[in-house]
Structures are given as C-alpha cells and as structure tokens.
Design a protein around this motif. Sequence first.
Motif, PDB file in Angstrom:
ATOM      1  N   ARG A 175       0.837  -1.205   0.000  1.00 46.00           N
ATOM      2  CA  ARG A 175       0.000   0.000   0.000  1.00 46.00           C
ATOM      3  C   ARG A 175       0.869   1.251   0.000  1.00 46.00           C
ATOM      4  N   SER A 176       1.942   1.226   0.785  1.00 51.55           N
ATOM      5  CA  SER A 176       2.846   2.383   0.834  1.00 51.55           C
ATOM      6  C   SER A 176       3.489   2.623  -0.534  1.00 51.55           C
ATOM      7  N   ARG A 177       3.899   1.521  -1.199  1.00 42.69           N
ATOM      8  CA  ARG A 177       4.491   1.670  -2.530  1.00 42.69           C
ATOM      9  C   ARG A 177       3.484   2.250  -3.514  1.00 42.69           C
ATOM     10  N   GLN A 178       2.231   1.777  -3.414  1.00 43.92           N
ATOM     11  CA  GLN A 178       1.194   2.291  -4.307  1.00 43.92           C
ATOM     12  C   GLN A 178       0.959   3.776  -4.068  1.00 43.92           C
ATOM     13  N   GLN A 179       0.917   4.172  -2.781  1.00 45.10           N
ATOM     14  CA  GLN A 179       0.724   5.591  -2.456  1.00 45.10           C
ATOM     15  C   GLN A 179       1.903   6.421  -2.946  1.00 45.10           C
ATOM     16  N   PHE A 180       3.117   5.906  -2.712  1.00 46.41           N
ATOM     17  CA  PHE A 180       4.313   6.620  -3.167  1.00 46.41           C
ATOM     18  C   PHE A 180       4.288   6.787  -4.678  1.00 46.41           C
ATOM     19  N   ASN A 181       3.976   5.690  -5.396  1.00 51.15           N
ATOM     20  CA  ASN A 181       3.937   5.760  -6.862  1.00 51.15           C
ATOM     21  C   ASN A 181       2.860   6.724  -7.337  1.00 51.15           C
ATOM     22  N   ALA A 182       1.704   6.729  -6.626  1.00 52.33           N
ATOM     23  CA  ALA A 182       0.625   7.639  -7.021  1.00 52.33           C
ATOM     24  C   ALA A 182       1.057   9.086  -6.850  1.00 52.33           C
ATOM     25  N   VAL A 183       1.744   9.383  -5.726  1.00 50.94           N
ATOM     26  CA  VAL A 183       2.227  10.747  -5.478  1.00 50.94           C
ATOM     27  C   VAL A 183       3.264  11.145  -6.519  1.00 50.94           C
ATOM     28  N   VAL A 184       4.200  10.236  -6.803  1.00 52.65           N
ATOM     29  CA  VAL A 184       5.246  10.525  -7.775  1.00 52.65           C
ATOM     30  C   VAL A 184       4.649  10.794  -9.154  1.00 52.65           C
ATOM     31  N   GLU A 185       3.698   9.953  -9.562  1.00 49.36           N
ATOM     32  CA  GLU A 185       3.100  10.106 -10.884  1.00 49.36           C
ATOM     33  C   GLU A 185       2.258  11.374 -10.981  1.00 49.36           C
ATOM     34  N   ALA A 186       1.618  11.765  -9.871  1.00 51.75           N
ATOM     35  CA  ALA A 186       0.750  12.949  -9.888  1.00 51.75           C
ATOM     36  C   ALA A 186       1.520  14.246  -9.734  1.00 51.75           C
ATOM     37  N   SER A 187       2.810  14.167  -9.435  1.00 45.87           N
ATOM     38  CA  SER A 187       3.589  15.377  -9.199  1.00 45.87           C
ATOM     39  C   SER A 187       3.645  16.256 -10.454  1.00 45.87           C
ATOM     40  N   PRO A 188       3.440  17.570 -10.289  1.00 49.19           N
ATOM     41  CA  PRO A 188       3.531  18.472 -11.451  1.00 49.19           C
ATOM     42  C   PRO A 188       4.973  18.731 -11.884  1.00 49.19           C
ATOM     43  N   THR A 189       5.937  18.274 -11.092  1.00 47.59           N
ATOM     44  CA  THR A 189       7.349  18.428 -11.449  1.00 47.59           C
ATOM     45  C   THR A 189       7.926  17.074 -11.834  1.00 47.59           C
ATOM     46  N   GLY A 190       8.978  17.105 -12.633  1.00 49.16           N
ATOM     47  CA  GLY A 190       9.643  15.871 -13.007  1.00 49.16           C
ATOM     48  C   GLY A 190      10.396  15.294 -11.824  1.00 49.16           C
ATOM     49  N   ILE A 191      10.314  13.981 -11.635  1.00 45.42           N
ATOM     50  CA  ILE A 191      11.015  13.311 -10.533  1.00 45.42           C
ATOM     51  C   ILE A 191      11.874  12.194 -11.100  1.00 45.42           C
ATOM     52  N   VAL A 192      13.166  12.220 -10.733  1.00 43.35           N
ATOM     53  CA  VAL A 192      14.112  11.192 -11.157  1.00 43.35           C
ATOM     54  C   VAL A 192      14.832  10.682  -9.924  1.00 43.35           C
ATOM     55  N   MET A 193      14.967   9.352  -9.813  1.00 42.14           N
ATOM     56  CA  MET A 193      15.759   8.753  -8.734  1.00 42.14           C
ATOM     57  C   MET A 193      16.993   8.122  -9.354  1.00 42.14           C
ATOM     58  N   ILE A 194      18.149   8.322  -8.705  1.00 50.47           N
ATOM     59  CA  ILE A 194      19.377   7.684  -9.171  1.00 50.47           C
ATOM     60  C   ILE A 194      20.058   6.988  -8.005  1.00 50.47           C
ATOM     61  N   ASP A 195      20.800   5.894  -8.316  1.00 48.84           N
ATOM     62  CA  ASP A 195      21.543   5.188  -7.271  1.00 48.84           C
ATOM     63  C   ASP A 195      22.970   5.724  -7.205  1.00 48.84           C
ATOM     64  N   GLU A 196      23.804   5.101  -6.389  1.00 45.70           N
ATOM     65  CA  GLU A 196      25.159   5.609  -6.176  1.00 45.70           C
ATOM     66  C   GLU A 196      26.048   5.467  -7.404  1.00 45.70           C
ATOM     67  N   SER A 197      25.629   4.668  -8.362  1.00 44.05           N
ATOM     68  CA  SER A 197      26.377   4.584  -9.619  1.00 44.05           C
ATOM     69  C   SER A 197      25.868   5.607 -10.634  1.00 44.05           C
ATOM     70  N   ALA A 198      24.993   6.525 -10.161  1.00 43.20           N
ATOM     71  CA  ALA A 198      24.436   7.608 -10.975  1.00 43.20           C
ATOM     72  C   ALA A 198      23.577   7.083 -12.115  1.00 43.20           C
ATOM     73  N   ARG A 199      22.965   5.913 -11.905  1.00 42.64           N
ATOM     74  CA  ARG A 199      22.058   5.365 -12.909  1.00 42.64           C
ATOM     75  C   ARG A 199      20.607   5.561 -12.464  1.00 42.64           C
ATOM     76  N   ILE A 200      19.757   5.804 -13.435  1.00 39.47           N
ATOM     77  CA  ILE A 200      18.362   6.127 -13.161  1.00 39.47           C
ATOM     78  C   ILE A 200      17.608   4.872 -12.712  1.00 39.47           C
ATOM     79  N   THR A 201      16.914   4.989 -11.584  1.00 41.87           N
ATOM     80  CA  THR A 201      16.129   3.858 -11.064  1.00 41.87           C
ATOM     81  C   THR A 201      14.632   4.120 -11.117  1.00 41.87           C
ATOM     82  N   LEU A 202      14.236   5.385 -11.256  1.00 41.60           N
ATOM     83  CA  LEU A 202      12.805   5.711 -11.273  1.00 41.60           C
ATOM     84  C   LEU A 202      12.609   7.046 -11.976  1.00 41.60           C
ATOM     85  N   VAL A 203      11.563   7.140 -12.762  1.00 36.77           N
ATOM     86  CA  VAL A 203      11.134   8.412 -13.346  1.00 36.77           C
ATOM     87  C   VAL A 203       9.616   8.460 -13.293  1.00 36.77           C
TER      88      VAL A 203
END
Length: 314
Positions: free
Chosen positions: A54-82
């Motif tokens: 449920r938390s993941r679903q809520q997080f994904n819903a918030v991320v997708e609904a955000s009016p700004t672009g959101i990018v997550m990267i790991d320590e190797s500077a590779r994209i893990t989420l957009v």
Amino acid sequence: SMGAERDLFATRKDGSEFPVEIGLTPVETEDGLYVLATLVDITERKNAEKERARSRQQFNAVVEASPTGIVMIDESARITLVNYKVESLFGYSRQELIGQPIEVLLPMRMRAGHPEKVRAFFTNPASRSMGAGRDLYAARSDGAEFPVEIGLNPIDLLNGRQVMATIVDITERKKAEMTLLRANEGLEQFVYVASHDLRSPLRGIADLLEWIKEDVSDPPNEKAIKNIDRAALRVEKLERLISDLLKYARAGSADAEVSRIDLLVLVTQILELQPLPAGFDIKLNIAPTVIYAAITPLETVLRNLIANAVKHHD
C-alpha cells in the motif's frame, strides 16, 4: 518448501483460515518413510507485506501525480525511477531511461564533469537546490536544451542510498524575466529622454520668472513678487523630482538610498505641486511621524494616489 510461489493457508478448528509457510522433510525411520512438515504462521508477515505494498502504491501515485519531473538515481548515478512528467519533459519513455546514466538528460557540453559532482554529492548528501547562482539546462531526447530548476534530496532505502531529483522547466519564467529586463531598460531610456526634454523648458520657465520678477520690482509689487517666488519654488521642486526619478530609474529600487522622511512635510510638498479644481478642499490629518525609507519611490506613490483621488473624485 511446499507450494513454491503460491499462497498457502491452513484452517483452525473453528474453520478460520490463516496464511502459512510449510517445509517438507522426508525422514527414514524403522517403521518406514515419514514426512516431517514444519508449519509457520505468517499472518504478521503478510500484513506487513500488504502495508508495504500500500505504501508503494501511495508513493507511486504521489510521484506520478507530481507536477514536477522526478528522477531517482543510485550511487552509480544510474536512473532507477522516473515519473510521467519526466517522460513528458524529455521525450523518452521510462523503459528507455531506467538503468541509464543520469547524464543522458544533460546537454552534451555539460556531461564531462558531471559524474564527479554526483560522487561528491553522495559523499556529503543534503537536501538542497542544485547549481545555486548558476543557470542550469537539461536536454530533451532530440538534443534541444531548456532551462531548469533542480532540487536534490538524499533518500535511504533498503537497497542503499539514492537521490531524488525534482526537475522544473522554467522556460516561461526565463522568458518573463527577459521581458521584464527589456521593459526596465526601456523605462530607464524613457526616463532619461523625458528628463532631458523636460529640464530645458523648466529652466526656461525659471529664467522667465526671474525676468518677470525684475520687471515688477520697480516699483515693487509685493503680491506679484510673492506669487513669482512660489512659482519659482515649484519649478525648482520639479527639477529636483526629475533628477530623483532619473537617479532612481538608473539605480533600481534595491539600491535606492534610505533617508529620514517627515511624512507631513512630504505630503505638504506634494500638494503644493498638485493643481486642484475649483471647489476642492484638502484637509490634512497626519500625526508628526518620521520614517526611514527611499524617498523617491515613496513620493512617486503618494503623488499618484493623490492625483488619482483628485482626478476621479465626483
């Protein structure tokens, strides 16, 4: 393990079901082959998994609904989420971006030194704006650049630390800033030209008043001389006002000089230059008050307020 990749349930005496995990072990005994089954009630684990889901679903819903672009990267500077906004801004699908180095979103000219900056941020992470005091740009899939504002936030996850970057396209803001800058430049030029064109006739009026004063001084006409002096004083105040406006336009409000201002004196001086229609009576109700402010913008505002009140009064 029994029922690999399937949900297993057991039933209590009262018929209620509960999730279980079962392990099967064959045991050779003197009486023959037995099977030892170990049963573990995993109700709490399943509840925790549901809560995480449920938390993941809520997080994904918030991320997708955000009016700004959101990018997550790991320590190797590779994209893990957009999120969807990033796909819209950059013209890539998320399948094309996941696993790619973050530099794919940067203009080619800015990619060389970026990995070192990422490593430095992971070494000393903190929530902050990126590139403070500098203009930042991103690059779309077709190579077109656009100005951006970026915020960085480190996040500690179960699989390690990652950085969430929020990306805002500020193209329209930059256009507005340029429009305002050009308008201010035009205003300064206008004030300069207007002040130059107004000073000459005012100086001519001052000279004429001086000559008229000489003409009426022999024999002296006290009433006429008094009125001429009042007119000369107003011309002098207008010249000072023009100089102050020019200085203000050149310096900008941020650099305006702060001075000691007596409000009653200031308003009285403004009223001396305000022509009043017949039948108007102005009453002043200003307590003796001294403030410290930039006099030119304050005087400009008060003069306009008073002039508008007179102009639009019935």
